[in-house]
Motif scaffolding. Structure first.
Motif, PDB file in Angstrom:
ATOM      1  N   THR A 193       6.562   9.238  10.237  1.00 46.68           N
ATOM      2  CA  THR A 193       7.768   9.522  10.915  1.00 46.68           C
ATOM      3  C   THR A 193       8.636  10.958  11.031  1.00 46.68           C
ATOM      4  OG1 THR A 193       8.127   7.151  10.096  1.00 46.68           O
ATOM      5  CG2 THR A 193      10.004   8.132  10.607  1.00 46.68           C
ATOM      6  N   GLN A 194       8.513  11.622   9.676  1.00 52.98           N
ATOM      7  CA  GLN A 194       9.236  12.681   9.362  1.00 52.98           C
ATOM      8  C   GLN A 194       8.912  13.757  10.433  1.00 52.98           C
ATOM      9  OE1 GLN A 194      11.373  13.440   7.356  1.00 52.98           O
ATOM     10  NE2 GLN A 194      11.683  16.323   8.064  1.00 52.98           N
ATOM     11  N   ARG A 195       7.308  13.728  10.662  1.00 52.34           N
ATOM     12  CA  ARG A 195       6.254  14.579  11.548  1.00 52.34           C
ATOM     13  C   ARG A 195       6.749  14.376  13.237  1.00 52.34           C
ATOM     14  NH1 ARG A 195       2.465  17.700  11.817  1.00 52.34           N
ATOM     15  NH2 ARG A 195       0.881  18.317  13.475  1.00 52.34           N
ATOM     16  N   GLU A 196       7.116  13.175  13.480  1.00 52.82           N
ATOM     17  CA  GLU A 196       8.066  12.548  14.721  1.00 52.82           C
ATOM     18  C   GLU A 196       8.974  13.296  15.054  1.00 52.82           C
ATOM     19  OE1 GLU A 196       7.267  11.140  18.491  1.00 52.82           O
ATOM     20  OE2 GLU A 196       5.978  11.487  17.671  1.00 52.82           O
ATOM     21  N   LYS A 197      10.066  13.282  14.107  1.00 51.68           N
ATOM     22  CA  LYS A 197      11.349  13.898  13.960  1.00 51.68           C
ATOM     23  C   LYS A 197      11.316  15.477  14.017  1.00 51.68           C
ATOM     24  CE  LYS A 197      15.367  14.045  11.150  1.00 51.68           C
ATOM     25  NZ  LYS A 197      16.042  13.370   9.845  1.00 51.68           N
ATOM     26  N   ASN A 205       0.793  -0.796   0.046  1.00 55.47           N
ATOM     27  CA  ASN A 205      -0.522  -0.070   0.350  1.00 55.47           C
ATOM     28  C   ASN A 205       0.923   1.735  -0.100  1.00 55.47           C
ATOM     29  OD1 ASN A 205      -1.953   1.791   0.188  1.00 55.47           O
ATOM     30  ND2 ASN A 205      -3.018   1.062   1.997  1.00 55.47           N
ATOM     31  N   LYS A 206       1.065   2.107  -1.356  1.00 60.11           N
ATOM     32  CA  LYS A 206       1.938   2.727  -1.233  1.00 60.11           C
ATOM     33  C   LYS A 206       1.663   3.978  -0.468  1.00 60.11           C
ATOM     34  CE  LYS A 206       3.803   2.030  -5.728  1.00 60.11           C
ATOM     35  NZ  LYS A 206       3.998   2.518  -7.441  1.00 60.11           N
ATOM     36  N   LEU A 207       0.260   3.913  -0.321  1.00 59.73           N
ATOM     37  CA  LEU A 207      -0.398   5.493   0.256  1.00 59.73           C
ATOM     38  C   LEU A 207      -0.363   5.112   2.085  1.00 59.73           C
ATOM     39  CD1 LEU A 207      -2.097   8.229   0.950  1.00 59.73           C
ATOM     40  CD2 LEU A 207      -4.574   6.373   0.996  1.00 59.73           C
ATOM     41  N   GLU A 208      -0.177   3.775   2.330  1.00 69.26           N
ATOM     42  CA  GLU A 208      -0.248   3.142   3.671  1.00 69.26           C
ATOM     43  C   GLU A 208       1.408   4.207   3.692  1.00 69.26           C
ATOM     44  OE1 GLU A 208      -0.814   0.326   7.049  1.00 69.26           O
ATOM     45  OE2 GLU A 208      -1.138  -0.088   5.210  1.00 69.26           O
ATOM     46  N   THR A 209       2.262   3.645   3.117  1.00 64.16           N
ATOM     47  CA  THR A 209       3.668   3.606   3.314  1.00 64.16           C
ATOM     48  C   THR A 209       3.416   5.603   3.437  1.00 64.16           C
ATOM     49  OG1 THR A 209       4.361   2.274   2.276  1.00 64.16           O
ATOM     50  CG2 THR A 209       6.484   3.272   2.488  1.00 64.16           C
ATOM     51  N   ARG A 210       3.126   6.265   2.200  1.00 65.17           N
ATOM     52  CA  ARG A 210       3.450   7.506   2.143  1.00 65.17           C
ATOM     53  C   ARG A 210       3.285   8.337   3.697  1.00 65.17           C
ATOM     54  NH1 ARG A 210       1.500  10.595  -2.982  1.00 65.17           N
ATOM     55  NH2 ARG A 210       2.464  11.971  -1.760  1.00 65.17           N
ATOM     56  N   LEU A 211       1.860   7.676   4.122  1.00 64.70           N
ATOM     57  CA  LEU A 211       1.801   8.070   5.643  1.00 64.70           C
ATOM     58  C   LEU A 211       2.610   8.009   6.741  1.00 64.70           C
ATOM     59  CD1 LEU A 211      -2.577   7.614   5.115  1.00 64.70           C
ATOM     60  CD2 LEU A 211      -1.422   9.933   4.798  1.00 64.70           C
ATOM     61  N   LYS A 212       3.105   6.676   6.561  1.00 70.05           N
ATOM     62  CA  LYS A 212       4.004   6.284   7.704  1.00 70.05           C
ATOM     63  C   LYS A 212       5.681   7.616   7.773  1.00 70.05           C
ATOM     64  CE  LYS A 212       2.582   1.590   8.184  1.00 70.05           C
ATOM     65  NZ  LYS A 212       2.958  -0.132   8.148  1.00 70.05           N
TER      66      LYS A 212
END
Length: 339
Positions: free
Chosen positions: A49-53, A38-45
């Motif tokens: 991750t970037q937001r948490e960073k 799932n590309k959408l799920e991968t992009r959301l993840k």
């Protein structure tokens, strides 16, 4: 090899190969989406991750500045050892210092140290002036009363200074706040998030009001790391301490909670703040005649009387001099005739 190629000319072999290709294509069509994931799920993840960073980076930046760190200066050490924060506790000092733009433990330690030291300094200066320089004819009661007044003035001087600083900062913020709301409305309607809108407005409004740009920058940082975004809006309202900003922050919090459009709320709040700024200007203009009464009486009317009555007074003095000189001339004339 020739026989293998010759087998392709047979109808049975060609049909078998076509069926195999069809089966392979069907299998690829069915199972390929599962293999790709799932590309959408991968992009959301990836976004999460970037937001948490970014949150970790903002937290690290704030911890490096350390709004809660211990003040290690000499004043901070003295305040800590004497426990001045408890002995001279003021419940409104943190709120006033946030409104004045003084954050961290350093200003608080300096405030309590000044509140402890200035009464002794004020009493000592008044005592030295009254008893050794010029007593102005004061009695004993007035002399010691002046010393007590100097101590009280030193005790309340830090509060007065912080209050004046907070009022000046609030005026600077409110001069540019309606315009900043218009810019924030443009950013939101252009498709920006509220964080990007605050960040963009803080960059643009910095020349007009550095204080407002600083507050918006703090709000962007708090929106990034606070678990409840509405808390960031409430902190902005507390740091400014103005009713107009409180209303805007309340509207933003409600939009965040109930999902109402931000554009409508910002448009209405911008209009209300412009009207509030205009009403404040009208109040100042209406109060101007009453405020000018005393300066006009003290400075304008004496000059006016001097200009109007000055020539008449000079003319009157000249006439008096002529009248005084006339009898002397008449007395001198008969004596000369007799001679």
């Amino acid at each position: 090899m020739y026989e293998f190629l010759l087998s392709f000319t047979k109808p049975e072999t060609a049909a078998a190969w076509l069926v195999a290709v069809a089966v392979f294509g069907t299998m690829m069509t069915i199972f390929l989406p599962y293999l790709q994931g799932n590309k959408l799920e991968t992009r959301l993840k990836a976004v999460a991750t970037q937001r948490e960073k970014l949150r970790k980076q903002n937290r690290a930046a704030l911890e490096s500045k350390s709004l809660r760190r211990r003040d290690e200066s000499l004043v901070g050490e003295i305040s800590s050892k004497l426990n001045l924060a408890k002995a001279l506790e003021d419940p409104n000092v943190v709120k006033l210092m946030n409104q004045a733009g003084l954050r961290g433990p350093g200003p608080i330690s300096a405030f309590y140290f000044a509140r402890m030291a200035l009464p002794f300094a004020g009493a000592g200066l008044v005592f030295f002036y009254i008893f050794f320089v010029n007593d102005h004819g004061f009695g004993t009661f007035l002399k010691y009363g002046s010393v007590i007044f100097g101590a009280a003035a030193g005790f309340y001087a830090p509060n007065i200074y912080i209050s004046n600083l907070a009022q000046k900062r609030q005026k600077s913020i409110m001069r540019a706040f309606p315009d900043s709301l218009d810019m924030l409305l443009i950013c939101v309607e252009a498709g920006m998030s509220i964080e990007m809108g605050f960040n963009k407005v803080s960059q643009e409004i910095g020349t007009a009001s550095p204080e407002l740009a600083e507050e918006f920058g703090m709000t962007v940082a708090e929106l990034s790391y606070l678990p409840d975004r509405r808390q960031a809006y409430e902190n902005l309202a507390l740091r400014t301490g103005h009713e107009g900003v409180k209303a805007v922050c309340m509207a933003l919090g409600q939009a965040e909670r109930y999902g109402t459009p931000l554009g409508d709320a910002l448009r209405m709040m911008a209009k209300e703040n412009r009207e509030m700024r205009m009403s404040d200007a009208e109040k100042k203009a209406a109060a101007l005649p009453a405020q000018l009464t005393v300066p006009m009486i003290l400075f304008f009317l004496p000059v006016l009387f001097l200009v109007v009555l000055g020539p008449a007074y000079i003319k009157y003095n000249q006439m008096q001099e002529k009248n005084d000189a006339a009898p002397a001339i008449t007395q001198a004339a008969p004596s000369s005739d007799l001679a």
